[in-house]
Enzyme design. Structure first.
Site, PDB file in Angstrom:
ATOM      1  N   ASP A 106       7.717  31.158  28.373  1.00 56.61           N
ATOM      2  CA  ASP A 106       7.379  32.422  27.740  1.00 56.61           C
ATOM      3  C   ASP A 106       7.151  33.426  28.871  1.00 56.61           C
ATOM      4  O   ASP A 106       6.742  33.049  29.966  1.00 56.61           O
ATOM      5  CB  ASP A 106       6.115  32.252  26.897  1.00 56.61           C
ATOM      6  CG  ASP A 106       5.855  33.472  26.050  1.00 56.61           C
ATOM      7  OD1 ASP A 106       6.720  34.373  26.014  1.00 56.61           O
ATOM      8  OD2 ASP A 106       4.788  33.538  25.422  1.00 56.61           O
ATOM      9  N   SER A 107       7.436  34.700  28.583  1.00 53.37           N
ATOM     10  CA  SER A 107       7.326  35.699  29.648  1.00 53.37           C
ATOM     11  C   SER A 107       5.880  35.975  30.017  1.00 53.37           C
ATOM     12  O   SER A 107       5.589  36.374  31.136  1.00 53.37           O
ATOM     13  CB  SER A 107       7.986  36.999  29.210  1.00 53.37           C
ATOM     14  OG  SER A 107       7.223  37.592  28.174  1.00 53.37           O
ATOM     15  N   GLY A 108       4.994  35.802  29.070  1.00 54.89           N
ATOM     16  CA  GLY A 108       3.592  36.115  29.326  1.00 54.89           C
ATOM     17  C   GLY A 108       3.210  37.487  28.812  1.00 54.89           C
ATOM     18  O   GLY A 108       2.075  37.920  28.979  1.00 54.89           O
ATOM     19  N   GLY A 109       4.169  38.179  28.175  1.00 61.85           N
ATOM     20  CA  GLY A 109       3.860  39.485  27.592  1.00 61.85           C
ATOM     21  C   GLY A 109       2.661  39.403  26.658  1.00 61.85           C
ATOM     22  O   GLY A 109       1.760  40.240  26.711  1.00 61.85           O
ATOM     23  N   GLN A 208      10.641  41.693  17.325  1.00 61.74           N
ATOM     24  CA  GLN A 208       9.283  42.168  17.031  1.00 61.74           C
ATOM     25  C   GLN A 208       9.338  43.078  15.802  1.00 61.74           C
ATOM     26  O   GLN A 208      10.370  43.139  15.142  1.00 61.74           O
ATOM     27  CB  GLN A 208       8.701  42.902  18.253  1.00 61.74           C
ATOM     28  CG  GLN A 208       8.323  41.974  19.411  1.00 61.74           C
ATOM     29  CD  GLN A 208       7.096  41.107  19.123  1.00 61.74           C
ATOM     30  OE1 GLN A 208       6.393  41.286  18.110  1.00 61.74           O
ATOM     31  NE2 GLN A 208       6.839  40.140  19.989  1.00 61.74           N
ATOM     32  N   GLY A 235       5.338  37.824  17.555  1.00 67.05           N
ATOM     33  CA  GLY A 235       4.378  38.707  16.884  1.00 67.05           C
ATOM     34  C   GLY A 235       3.905  38.223  15.534  1.00 67.05           C
ATOM     35  O   GLY A 235       3.359  38.998  14.754  1.00 67.05           O
ATOM     36  N   CYS A 325       1.970   5.692  17.143  1.00 70.86           N
ATOM     37  CA  CYS A 325       1.614   6.170  18.491  1.00 70.86           C
ATOM     38  C   CYS A 325       0.721   5.153  19.200  1.00 70.86           C
ATOM     39  O   CYS A 325       0.157   4.249  18.574  1.00 70.86           O
ATOM     40  CB  CYS A 325       0.935   7.536  18.414  1.00 70.86           C
ATOM     41  SG  CYS A 325      -0.832   7.497  18.056  1.00 70.86           S
ATOM     42  N   CYS A 328      -2.962   5.053  17.755  1.00 67.87           N
ATOM     43  CA  CYS A 328      -3.124   4.332  16.491  1.00 67.87           C
ATOM     44  C   CYS A 328      -2.824   2.842  16.642  1.00 67.87           C
ATOM     45  O   CYS A 328      -3.364   2.022  15.906  1.00 67.87           O
ATOM     46  CB  CYS A 328      -2.236   4.943  15.410  1.00 67.87           C
ATOM     47  SG  CYS A 328      -2.802   6.584  14.918  1.00 67.87           S
ATOM     48  N   HIS A 354      -1.979  11.274  19.902  1.00 63.74           N
ATOM     49  CA  HIS A 354      -1.737  11.100  18.464  1.00 63.74           C
ATOM     50  C   HIS A 354      -1.216  12.397  17.835  1.00 63.74           C
ATOM     51  O   HIS A 354      -0.237  12.383  17.077  1.00 63.74           O
ATOM     52  CB  HIS A 354      -3.006  10.651  17.725  1.00 63.74           C
ATOM     53  CG  HIS A 354      -2.844  10.770  16.246  1.00 63.74           C
ATOM     54  ND1 HIS A 354      -2.147   9.838  15.494  1.00 63.74           N
ATOM     55  CD2 HIS A 354      -3.197  11.755  15.379  1.00 63.74           C
ATOM     56  CE1 HIS A 354      -2.104  10.242  14.238  1.00 63.74           C
ATOM     57  NE2 HIS A 354      -2.732  11.397  14.140  1.00 63.74           N
TER      58      HIS A 354
HETATM   59 ZN   LIG Z   1      -1.210   7.963  15.858  1.00 71.34          ZN
END
Ligand SMILES: [Zn+2]
Length: 397
Positions: A106-109, A208, A235, A325, A328, A354
């Protein structure tokens, strides 16, 4: 095959750096594959947020294990720390952080514009003070592209102005005009600059226009003509009701080029993701699974649970029945609750594993539902489950 290759060569010569193959569609929902030099990303895709070159509380090898095919970095944050000199010396962000799969920056705008009182926007760019040491910096659209070249992200984002919510029609209109001018300058710089590390980089435009359909339409039409490699819808998820967000996603999906990936920035809850996929979105990022995980909230098929609740004190079942996962597969709710009560950092790590796995599975199942043309029915079933407010004991049945 030859014809396809020559078409691809032509596309490369006019600056298209990314391949997006649509595999299946179901209504407006799409399943596809984005191909980068660091590997493929199956869509719909959820991208864990690694703002500062690290997805919080989880190791890179665990990101692979939970199924993350692409992660996010943030240009503003990485520029301030560690800085472009270090990234340059490391050979780019992939090398620096030991991640050989795709990265989107991301540009960071959005971050800069959140620095109320610390920034000053002009047509040329945005002047801001570092949130770290107060030092003064100036980002132009061209400078953002140069920094993203040094970072070496597979997908770069243009500099944009993210309108606050709520904002007036007039403000949103002027802001969008500025964003469009900046998008053109980013595209120019992108086309006239070189890759740094031998792998190709793509550039996405950002639609935007706040919650105003007319402005969004104009934004999507104008950006579409600039031939970006993909398109983000920015936005949103900034405080507006979900229904307004879905309406804007509908407006944008109708106009944005069908053959390019669409990325809904900063969204969202599992429900938001399913609704947006149905409206034609391919990519998402959000801090929700990681941030909420670090705050002891676990996403489950039956809605989120807060593991610190006393009811889990002696609950020896796993967080989410059927989840495959690592968390779990090895630990009980009682142990996870204990970790959070005792403020052990392992709790943050296991919750993050998780929750990210949960999001990746949701995307994978959604993809399969699209391929089998059952997306709407599958979505309704998932939403009914996610909205069920049932006591924890019932999860075990
Ligand atoms: Zn899990």
């Amino acid at each position: 095959m030859l014809a396809l290759m020559s078409l691809w060569q032509v596309r490369s010569e006019i600056g298209i750096q990314l391949k997006f193959n649509l595999v299946a569609s179901d209504g407006r929902a799409r399943a596809g594959v984005i191909e980068t030099d660091h590997g493929s990303v199956e869509t719909p895709a959820f991208m864990p947020v690694g703002t500062q070159g690290s997805v919080k509380a989880i190791e890179q090898r665990e990101l692979v294990e939970v199924g993350a095919q692409i992660i996010l970095g943030n240009t503003y944050h990485l520029y301030l720390r560690p800085g472009t000199d270090i990234l340059d010396k490391a050979g780019g962000l992939h090398q620096f952080i030991g991640w050989d799969r795709p990265i989107l920056t991301d540009s960071g705008g959005y971050q800069i514009l959140s620095l109320a009182g610390l920034r000053n926007i002009s047509d040329d760019g945005v002047e801001f003070r570092s949130h770290i040491d107060g030092s003064l910096h100036f980002f132009t659209p061209e400078r953002i592209i140069d920094i993203e070249r040094t970072i070496g992200s597979d997908i770069m984002m243009v500099l944009d102005e993210c309108s606050p919510y709520p904002c007036s029609y007039e403000y949103a209109e002027q802001s969008n005009e500025l964003t469009l001018r900046w998008a053109m300058r980013c595209r120019q710089r992108f086309l006239s600059s070189e890759v740094r590390y031998g792998h190709s980089q793509a550039l996405f435009g950002i639609v935007q226009g706040s919650v105003y359909p007319k402005i969004r339409e104009r934004s999507a039409q104008a950006l579409g003509k600039l031939e970006f490699d993909g398109y983000a819808i920015g936005g949103l998820a900034v405080g507006e009701p979900a229904e307004e967000m879905y309406e804007i996603v509908n407006v944008c999906s109708e106009i944005l080029p069908f053959d390019k990936p669409r990325y809904l920035m900063g969204v969202g809850t599992p429900e938001n993701l399913l609704e947006a996929i149905e409206r034609g979105v391919d990519m998402f990022d959000c801090v929700l699974p990681t941030r909420n995980g670090r705050n002891a909230m676990f996403f489950t098929r039956h809605g989120p649970i807060s593991i610190t609740n006393a009811q889990f004190k002696d609950d020896m079942f796993s967080i989410d029945e059927g989840c495959e996962c690592y968390t779990c597969g090895h630990f009980s709710r009682a142990y996870l609750r204990h970790l959070f009560q005792a403020k052990e950092i392992l709790g943050l790590q296991l919750a993050t594993i998780h929750n990210l796995h949960f999001y990746q599975c949701l995307m994978g199942e959604g993809r399969r539902a699209i391929a089998s043309s059952t997306f709407h029915t599958w979505k309704q079933e998932q939403l009914a489950l996610l909205r069920r407010q049932i006591p924890a004991a019932d999860y075990q049945s």
